[in-house]
Motif scaffolding. Structure first.
Motif, PDB file in Angstrom:
ATOM      1  N   ALA A 121       0.834  -1.202   0.000  1.00 14.38           N
ATOM      2  CA  ALA A 121       0.000   0.000   0.000  1.00 14.38           C
ATOM      3  C   ALA A 121       0.868   1.251   0.000  1.00 14.38           C
ATOM      4  N   LEU A 122       0.602   2.150  -0.949  1.00 14.75           N
ATOM      5  CA  LEU A 122       1.286   3.439  -1.034  1.00 14.75           C
ATOM      6  C   LEU A 122       0.254   4.519  -0.731  1.00 14.75           C
ATOM      7  N   ASN A 123       0.499   5.295   0.310  1.00 14.43           N
ATOM      8  CA  ASN A 123      -0.438   6.337   0.713  1.00 14.43           C
ATOM      9  C   ASN A 123      -0.158   7.631  -0.036  1.00 14.43           C
ATOM     10  N   GLY A 124      -1.217   8.327  -0.409  1.00 11.51           N
ATOM     11  CA  GLY A 124      -1.026   9.568  -1.146  1.00 11.51           C
ATOM     12  C   GLY A 124      -2.254  10.451  -1.123  1.00 11.51           C
ATOM     13  N   TRP A 125      -2.143  11.563  -1.840  1.00 14.21           N
ATOM     14  CA  TRP A 125      -3.277  12.465  -2.057  1.00 14.21           C
ATOM     15  C   TRP A 125      -3.453  12.719  -3.541  1.00 14.21           C
ATOM     16  N   VAL A 126      -4.689  12.931  -3.929  1.00 16.81           N
ATOM     17  CA  VAL A 126      -5.001  13.459  -5.255  1.00 16.81           C
ATOM     18  C   VAL A 126      -5.532  14.875  -5.057  1.00 16.81           C
ATOM     19  N   PHE A 127      -4.880  15.856  -5.706  1.00 16.28           N
ATOM     20  CA  PHE A 127      -5.366  17.232  -5.701  1.00 16.28           C
ATOM     21  C   PHE A 127      -6.212  17.411  -6.963  1.00 16.28           C
TER      22      PHE A 127
ATOM     23  N   ILE B 225       2.141  13.341 -11.676  1.00 18.72           N
ATOM     24  CA  ILE B 225       2.443  12.498 -10.521  1.00 18.72           C
ATOM     25  C   ILE B 225       3.803  12.913  -9.957  1.00 18.72           C
ATOM     26  N   ILE B 226       3.827  13.195  -8.666  1.00 14.40           N
ATOM     27  CA  ILE B 226       5.038  13.637  -7.977  1.00 14.40           C
ATOM     28  C   ILE B 226       5.591  12.483  -7.140  1.00 14.40           C
TER      29      ILE B 226
ATOM     30  N   ASN C 277      12.803  11.560   2.061  1.00 12.00           N
ATOM     31  CA  ASN C 277      11.733  12.551   2.157  1.00 12.00           C
ATOM     32  C   ASN C 277      10.376  11.863   2.237  1.00 12.00           C
ATOM     33  N   SER C 278       9.308  12.628   2.085  1.00 11.79           N
ATOM     34  CA  SER C 278       7.961  12.072   2.053  1.00 11.79           C
ATOM     35  C   SER C 278       7.086  12.969   1.192  1.00 11.79           C
ATOM     36  N   ARG C 279       5.854  12.567   0.978  1.00 12.67           N
ATOM     37  CA  ARG C 279       4.941  13.379   0.166  1.00 12.67           C
ATOM     38  C   ARG C 279       4.738  14.760   0.777  1.00 12.67           C
ATOM     39  N   ALA C 280       4.860  14.880   2.112  1.00  7.63           N
ATOM     40  CA  ALA C 280       4.675  16.181   2.757  1.00  7.63           C
ATOM     41  C   ALA C 280       5.691  17.205   2.261  1.00  7.63           C
ATOM     42  N   ASP C 281       6.914  16.744   1.939  1.00  2.41           N
ATOM     43  CA  ASP C 281       7.954  17.649   1.455  1.00  2.41           C
ATOM     44  C   ASP C 281       7.666  18.162   0.044  1.00  2.41           C
TER      45      ASP C 281
ATOM     46  N   VAL D  49       0.321  12.933  -5.425  1.00  3.18           N
ATOM     47  CA  VAL D  49       1.579  12.901  -4.685  1.00  3.18           C
ATOM     48  C   VAL D  49       1.480  11.771  -3.668  1.00  3.18           C
ATOM     49  N   TYR D  50       2.500  10.928  -3.591  1.00  2.00           N
ATOM     50  CA  TYR D  50       2.404   9.734  -2.758  1.00  2.00           C
ATOM     51  C   TYR D  50       3.739   9.452  -2.069  1.00  2.00           C
ATOM     52  N   ASP D  51       3.689   8.590  -1.053  1.00  2.00           N
ATOM     53  CA  ASP D  51       4.894   8.169  -0.332  1.00  2.00           C
ATOM     54  C   ASP D  51       5.521   6.953  -1.003  1.00  2.00           C
TER      55      ASP D  51
END
Length: 359
Positions: free
Chosen positions: A79-85, A95-96, A102-106, A123-125
């Motif tokens: 599982a890869l956690n992320g956000w879709v804007f 896709i970033i 680092n992490s998606r927060a950066d 953007v995902y981890d």
């Protein structure tokens, strides 16, 4: 020579050389195990959603309602956690993929700036980073497969339609990829293999997983020779279960050239000469018809903020707008948007399913 003296000499040789060989083997195994562990350790930083306001740009805009959704991608690494804007149905998607450590927060501010320009953004981890699973990085081997899964996920991601039912979020033929070091390698490999990808921005890329492993060993231990590199190759091959050698960016050059794809390679001053050289060799391999060079003071291999982030984000956004997928700018993008109240979480607008902040 009498037999007795000959046996005595052989015994002396064995007495000297057997311990030397044993010590050498122990040292080789010890170095290999230590080096593999150090190079594949991600130094994960777990960041909860409450911490993200620290990463947001100064002008967290309210030009239009910022809509986002937290997602999980099923990749080769789990599982890869992320956000879709979510900017709008039928618009291009970018896709970033962040870099090592680092992490998606950066990447939050870059993702926001791309969204502000009119792109849907995922953007995902990476594996072993942020909130994603697995304990070690594979320096691009599994990460390449994870990004390929993220592309397919994004292509089929759907949102509610004002007319009822659901519609596909992005134009599946207009996908851009952005990545830093490990993410840059994965982005260039997937970009060459996947016809849906039309543009790639690669921050300090390298040609192969093997090359990056050797570069990391040089940076961490100051070692760069055929013996230590050979031991490292064997150790990583065993550690990664045979997926260590997963191809080179060079091998994708013909795909980029024949299919009219666009690439920007970011060369950053704050990185070592060896990493800069590796990135320039990737750029030369892809060729001037495909690839342009972006010189910048600082790479996203470290978190950026303030003027450094603004300069960096503008160069990336401009490349996608000019060489990737031009989009209609937001109506009042020229006016500085209002900043959010202190402590506002990333969902300054709303989450796509109507649950607010997503916490």
């Amino acid at each position: 020579m009498p037999p007795r003296k000959k046996k005595t000499r052989i015994f002396l040789y064995l007495k000297v050389f057997v311990p030397v060989i044993a010590i050498t083997l122990i040292a080789a195994v010890g170095y290999t195990a230590y080096a593999v562990n150090a190079i594949t350790k991600s130094n994960r930083s777990l960041l909860s959603i409450k911490d993200f306001p620290k990463k947001l740009p100064d002008n967290w805009g309210k030009v239009v309602s910022f809509t986002w959704k937290e997602v999980q991608i099923s990749g080769a690494s789990g599982a890869l956690n992320g956000w879709v804007f979510i900017r709008g149905a039928g618009l291009p998607g970018i896709i970033i993929t962040h870099g090592l450590g680092n992490s998606r927060a950066d990447m939050m501010d870059l993702g926001y700036r791309l969204w502000e320009r009119g792109y849907n953004v995922l953007v995902y981890d990476l594996r072993a980073h942020g909130e994603s699973t697995n304990l070690v990085t594979t320096l691009g081997a599994s990460e390449k497969k994870d990004l390929a899964a993220a592309v397919e996920f994004f292509k089929t991601f759907r949102i509610p339609s004002p007319k009822g039912g659901e519609v596909q979020l992005i134009d599946p033929n207009k996908i851009g990829l952005y990545g830093v070091n490990v993410g840059a390698y994965a982005s260039l490999m997937v970009g060459g293999e996947n016809d849906s990808v039309k543009a790639v921005v690669a921050d300090m890329p390298y040609d192969s997983v093997r090359e990056f492993a050797h570069l990391r060993a040089r940076e961490l231990f100051g070692l760069d020779n055929f013996i230590t590199n050979g031991l490292l190759d064997i150790g990583l091959q065993i550690n990664q279960g045979g997926i260590y050698d997963t191809g080179s960016v060079r091998s994708q050059a013909a795909n980029y050239q024949s299919k009219g794809k666009s690439v920007a390679v970011i060369i950053a001053e704050n990185t070592s000469k060896n990493l800069q050289k590796a990135a320039m060799e990737v750029m030369l391999a892809l060729g001037p018809s495909v690839c342009e060079r972006i010189d910048i003071p600082k790479s996203r291999n470290i978190p950026l903020a303030g003027k450094d982030a603004d300069l960096y984000n503008e160069r990336v956004c401009s490349f996608f707008a000019q060489r990737g997928f031009p989009v209609t700018p937001l109506p009042d993008a020229a006016s500085p948007p209002a900043a959010p109240p202190a402590g506002t979480p990333p969902a300054a607008g709303k989450e796509a399913d109507g649950k607010g902040t997503g916490q």
